[in-house]
Design a protein around this motif. Structure first.
Motif, PDB file in Angstrom:
ATOM      1  N   UNK A  39     -55.135 -43.313  76.538  1.00  0.00           N
ATOM      2  CA  UNK A  39     -56.391 -42.563  76.431  1.00  0.00           C
ATOM      3  C   UNK A  39     -56.367 -41.686  75.187  1.00  0.00           C
ATOM      4  N   UNK A  40     -57.541 -41.257  74.765  1.00  0.00           N
ATOM      5  CA  UNK A  40     -57.648 -40.408  73.583  1.00  0.00           C
ATOM      6  C   UNK A  40     -56.900 -39.093  73.798  1.00  0.00           C
ATOM      7  N   UNK A  41     -57.067 -38.477  74.965  1.00  0.00           N
ATOM      8  CA  UNK A  41     -56.409 -37.195  75.248  1.00  0.00           C
ATOM      9  C   UNK A  41     -54.890 -37.336  75.217  1.00  0.00           C
ATOM     10  N   UNK A  42     -54.376 -38.384  75.861  1.00  0.00           N
ATOM     11  CA  UNK A  42     -52.925 -38.594  75.888  1.00  0.00           C
ATOM     12  C   UNK A  42     -52.390 -38.866  74.491  1.00  0.00           C
ATOM     13  N   UNK A  43     -53.181 -39.570  73.698  1.00  0.00           N
ATOM     14  CA  UNK A  43     -52.784 -39.916  72.336  1.00  0.00           C
ATOM     15  C   UNK A  43     -52.677 -38.681  71.454  1.00  0.00           C
ATOM     16  N   UNK A  44     -53.707 -37.852  71.459  1.00  0.00           N
ATOM     17  CA  UNK A  44     -53.735 -36.692  70.564  1.00  0.00           C
ATOM     18  C   UNK A  44     -52.738 -35.610  70.957  1.00  0.00           C
ATOM     19  N   UNK A  45     -52.183 -35.707  72.135  1.00  0.00           N
ATOM     20  CA  UNK A  45     -51.146 -34.755  72.537  1.00  0.00           C
ATOM     21  C   UNK A  45     -49.795 -35.118  71.926  1.00  0.00           C
ATOM     22  N   UNK A  46     -49.679 -36.336  71.403  1.00  0.00           N
ATOM     23  CA  UNK A  46     -48.415 -36.798  70.834  1.00  0.00           C
ATOM     24  C   UNK A  46     -48.334 -36.491  69.340  1.00  0.00           C
TER      25      UNK A  46
END
Length: 253
Positions: A39-46
């Motif tokens: 997901x976009x949220x999970x991605x941008x947290x990395x």
């Protein structure tokens, strides 16, 4: 990874390690780390990952490493690189906000929205194109202001009968819901991906959905060839049938 003085399984102090999935020792490991985010949220947290075209890929604040997505694309296309969690929320908001408009005029009146005539829907975008660039001013299917809607309402919805009555590729592709099937040399009802029965489709390379995709001379020749083949087959049938009958009688069966 290597710059921190660690090994391939953990950092020098062991705080980050492979077991906890927070230690990446090579560029390829970074790619895997990004790609596993769904997901976009999970991605941008990395770290060093961003959201591009529904996928998580390596990059920095300006865009993806492969250049496919960036914050400021050319020609005013809306930025398609989501780097922060707030970017994900904003992108989702734009799509939902624009998607509520059901016609060109109401769509173009919304800030950050334009009418994609090829898809017949309201999408987020900028002056020259939609957010993914599919509809754009060069192709003539991106309408950004209410005035453009009234002067050029785009391709109007058509029924199957309308499509089959059109005899040229350009006229066919200019009509909403119609596309030119080059393999059959005729206009057919369908969508951006292919004819309604999928006989002609974009993967096969024989589906013309936009006027500029029409190779006019080739399609005209194909159409003429098809008609000639039909006429030849009909004539051959008339000629062969009596001969076949005579052959059957001669052989007594």
């Amino acid at each position: 990874g290597g710059d921190d003085g660690g090994a391939d399984d953990a950092g020098a102090d062991g705080y980050c390690n492979v077991r906890d999935e927070d230690w990446f020792f090579s560029p390829s490991a970074c790619n895997i780390a990004c790609e596993s985010a769904q997901t976009c949220d999970a991605c941008t947290e990395r770290s060093n990952c961003g959201w591009c075209a529904e996928h998580c890929v390596p990059g920095d604040s300006e865009g993806s490493d492969d250049g496919a997505c960036n914050v400021r694309p050319p020609r005013g296309v809306a930025g398609d690189w989501l780097w922060r969690s707030s970017d994900c929320d904003a992108a989702q908001h734009r799509e939902t906000y624009c998607g509520r408009a059901t016609n060109c005029t109401s769509c173009a009146a919304r800030v950050g929205c334009g009418w994609c005539a090829a898809r017949w829907r309201c999408e987020s975008g900028a002056l020259f194109a939609g957010s993914d660039g599919y509809c754009n001013v060069d192709d003539g299917d991106w309408l950004w202001t209410p005035g453009e809607c009234s002067s050029n309402s785009g391709r109007q919805p058509a029924g199957r009968e309308t499509c089959t009555s059109i005899i040229t590729c350009t006229s066919c592709a200019a009509q909403h819901s119609c596309g030119w099937c080059a393999a059959r040399a005729r206009c057919e009802y369908g969508s951006a991906v292919g004819s309604i029965d999928c006989y002609c489709n974009v993967d096969a390379g024989d589906w013309r959905w936009r006027p500029h995709e029409c190779p006019l001379l080739r399609d005209a020749v194909a159409y003429a060839a098809t008609m000639a083949a039909v006429a030849t087959a009909a004539a051959a049938l008339v000629f062969v049938t009596p001969v076949l009958a005579m052959c059957v009688l001669a052989h007594g069966h």
